[in-house]
Design an enzyme around this catalytic site. Structure first.
Site, mmCIF file in Angstrom:
data_model
loop_
_atom_site.group_PDB
_atom_site.id
_atom_site.type_symbol
_atom_site.label_atom_id
_atom_site.label_comp_id
_atom_site.label_asym_id
_atom_site.label_seq_id
_atom_site.Cartn_x
_atom_site.Cartn_y
_atom_site.Cartn_z
ATOM 1 N N GLY A 1 16.565 58.119 -49.077
ATOM 2 C CA GLY A 1 15.901 57.388 -48.010
ATOM 3 C C GLY A 1 15.163 56.201 -48.594
ATOM 4 O O GLY A 1 15.601 55.598 -49.574
ATOM 5 N N GLY B 1 1.657 60.210 -55.717
ATOM 6 C CA GLY B 1 2.742 59.243 -55.614
ATOM 7 C C GLY B 1 2.406 57.994 -54.822
ATOM 8 O O GLY B 1 2.709 56.882 -55.235
ATOM 9 N N GLY C 1 5.865 62.726 -45.673
ATOM 10 C CA GLY C 1 6.200 64.117 -45.407
ATOM 11 C C GLY C 1 5.306 64.693 -44.330
ATOM 12 O O GLY C 1 4.091 64.467 -44.326
ATOM 13 N N ARG D 1 8.413 67.180 -52.331
ATOM 14 C CA ARG D 1 7.526 68.278 -51.960
ATOM 15 C C ARG D 1 7.791 69.451 -52.889
ATOM 16 O O ARG D 1 8.927 69.712 -53.288
ATOM 17 C CB ARG D 1 7.745 68.703 -50.498
ATOM 18 C CG ARG D 1 7.195 67.731 -49.460
ATOM 19 C CD ARG D 1 5.677 67.694 -49.510
ATOM 20 N NE ARG D 1 5.094 66.862 -48.459
ATOM 21 C CZ ARG D 1 4.808 65.582 -48.580
ATOM 22 N NH1 ARG D 1 5.094 64.955 -49.729
ATOM 23 N NH2 ARG D 1 4.245 64.914 -47.596
ATOM 24 N N ASP E 1 5.122 65.609 -59.610
ATOM 25 C CA ASP E 1 3.958 65.100 -58.892
ATOM 26 C C ASP E 1 3.561 66.054 -57.771
ATOM 27 O O ASP E 1 2.489 65.937 -57.201
ATOM 28 C CB ASP E 1 4.240 63.712 -58.311
ATOM 29 C CG ASP E 1 3.010 63.101 -57.660
ATOM 30 O OD1 ASP E 1 1.930 63.136 -58.285
ATOM 31 O OD2 ASP E 1 3.112 62.607 -56.512
ATOM 32 N N ARG F 1 27.718 58.975 -46.691
ATOM 33 C CA ARG F 1 27.605 57.676 -46.042
ATOM 34 C C ARG F 1 27.681 56.593 -47.107
ATOM 35 O O ARG F 1 27.708 56.878 -48.305
ATOM 36 C CB ARG F 1 26.296 57.546 -45.252
ATOM 37 C CG ARG F 1 25.022 57.741 -46.061
ATOM 38 C CD ARG F 1 23.803 57.643 -45.159
ATOM 39 N NE ARG F 1 22.578 58.071 -45.790
ATOM 40 C CZ ARG F 1 21.775 57.316 -46.513
ATOM 41 N NH1 ARG F 1 22.086 56.039 -46.710
ATOM 42 N NH2 ARG F 1 20.668 57.787 -47.032
ATOM 43 N N PRO G 1 24.283 49.921 -49.602
ATOM 44 C CA PRO G 1 24.579 48.631 -50.229
ATOM 45 C C PRO G 1 24.928 48.742 -51.706
ATOM 46 O O PRO G 1 25.610 47.875 -52.252
ATOM 47 C CB PRO G 1 23.284 47.840 -50.017
ATOM 48 C CG PRO G 1 22.669 48.438 -48.799
ATOM 49 C CD PRO G 1 23.003 49.900 -48.875
ATOM 50 N N ARG G 2 24.459 49.817 -52.357
ATOM 51 C CA ARG G 2 24.713 49.954 -53.798
ATOM 52 C C ARG G 2 25.856 50.895 -54.127
ATOM 53 O O ARG G 2 26.182 51.075 -55.297
ATOM 54 C CB ARG G 2 23.438 50.427 -54.495
ATOM 55 C CG ARG G 2 22.393 49.322 -54.628
ATOM 56 C CD ARG G 2 21.629 49.513 -55.941
ATOM 57 N NE ARG G 2 20.907 48.321 -56.287
ATOM 58 C CZ ARG G 2 19.606 48.129 -56.037
ATOM 59 N NH1 ARG G 2 18.917 49.058 -55.428
ATOM 60 N NH2 ARG G 2 19.018 47.009 -56.405
ATOM 61 N N HIS H 1 -0.087 65.071 -57.165
ATOM 62 C CA HIS H 1 0.377 64.555 -55.874
ATOM 63 C C HIS H 1 -0.261 63.201 -55.558
ATOM 64 O O HIS H 1 -0.948 63.014 -54.554
ATOM 65 C CB HIS H 1 0.068 65.549 -54.747
ATOM 66 C CG HIS H 1 0.953 65.353 -53.549
ATOM 67 N ND1 HIS H 1 1.253 66.361 -52.661
ATOM 68 C CD2 HIS H 1 1.601 64.250 -53.073
ATOM 69 C CE1 HIS H 1 2.040 65.908 -51.708
ATOM 70 N NE2 HIS H 1 2.262 64.622 -51.932
#
Length: 312
Positions: A149, A279, A75, A230, A253, A174, A177-178, A277
């Site tokens: 993402g 992660g 971020g 965020r 988080d 969009r 693959p899954r 925070h």
């Protein structure tokens, strides 16, 4: 006359980083009041990995020759705002992919801990109380991933063994693959069927308060909201109100504000699990960041296009 080496600032954690390109001059900065060299000479700046945006942006106005800012986080909302105020254009790069697996790991941990009642069991342990209770399982749950993402995709990888029904949301429709990724315009509709909502989206003008009172009201009873993106993606006041009513739970988080002040109601709201925070903060973090910085500096020294350029 041989031109002076181009100046690079790196965080102090990279003091022992070897194998860097020749022809560049390196300074290490810890975010303190003393700069390692004249900021006006810096052309490539890697800010220290701290949560205080004011620290990392403080020298920017003095960096009159700055060409590149390489963030150590995925971020970059605070940096983007600061760079927009500069009189000249600077290339901004993020650390996309570096934190994905660690952040996904924490996201799954928050889901499991919240669903299985670990905060309650921890408090009972502190009081030496043996209190068996039944809690929900993750298996077979409907999970909505908002922001598909690198982190969102990594979270889905970890969810595979649990047999969850995963729905994906990103800025636009969009394929993946899954399965299909739905545009964010469908979020209110999709939220109504989500037992677990995982926020892994970036913060921008379009995602600020994306999760507001209206969206929270659409979640089914007993839903769990997990935010590893965020803090301002969620309307904090609306979240406190929704969780206080006992209809939904949250695992965070990231918060807004951040760091969370000691007297903030989120601390004492039942049904909220908070981590500070962390992660991407694991023992594997610095080796991955070193690999990124080395690669970007090699490209910079050779005049090649950089990776992970962020539009702002």
């Amino acid at each position: 006359m041989t031109p002076a080496p181009r100046q690079v600032w790196l965080p102090v954690q990279f003091a022992d980083l070897a194998g860097l390109p020749a022809g560049l001059r390196y300074g290490r900065w810890d975010g303190g009041p003393v700069y390692p060299s004249d900021p006006a000479e810096v052309e490539f700046y890697v800010p220290p990995l701290v949560q205080d945006v004011g620290t990392v942006t403080r020298p920017l106005r003095l960096m009159t020759r700055l060409d590149v800012v390489q963030a150590l986080s995925s971020g970059t909302d605070g940096l983007r705002e600061a760079l927009r105020r500069l009189p000249r254009r600077v290339v901004l790069c993020n650390a996309k992919g570096v934190h994905s697996r660690s952040t996904a790991e924490l996201a799954l941990s928050l889901v499991l801990c919240s669903l299985r009642g670990m905060p309650d069991f921890t408090r009972a342990q502190d009081l030496r109380l043996w209190k068996p209770e039944m809690h929900p399982s993750l298996y077979g749950r409907s999970v909505l991933i908002v922001g598909y993402g690198s982190v969102g995709s990594a979270v889905e990888d970890l969810l595979v063994p649990f047999g969850c029904a995963v729905t994906r949301v990103a800025r636009t429709d969009r394929a993946s693959p899954r399965g299909p990724v739905h545009g964010v315009s469908r979020l209110p509709e999709l939220a109504a069927g989500a037992e677990v909502v995982l926020l892994t989206t970036e913060l921008n003008r379009g995602t600020r308060h994306l999760v507001d009172a209206d969206l929270l009201a659409r979640l089914p009873d007993g839903a769990l909201l997990v935010n590893v993106s965020r803090g301002p993606v969620v309307d904090t006041a609306a979240l406190v109100e929704a969780v206080r009513g006992g209809r939904i739970r949250a695992a965070l988080d990231v918060t807004d504000p951040e760091p969370l002040p000691a007297g903030h109601p989120l601390w004492e709201t039942p049904g909220v699990l908070i981590t500070p925070h962390i992660g991407g903060v694991t023992t594997t973090l610095w080796p991955r960041l070193e690999e990124l910085i080395r690669r970007q500096l090699e490209r910079f020294a050779a005049g090649r296009e950089l990776d992970n350029v962020v539009a702002y």
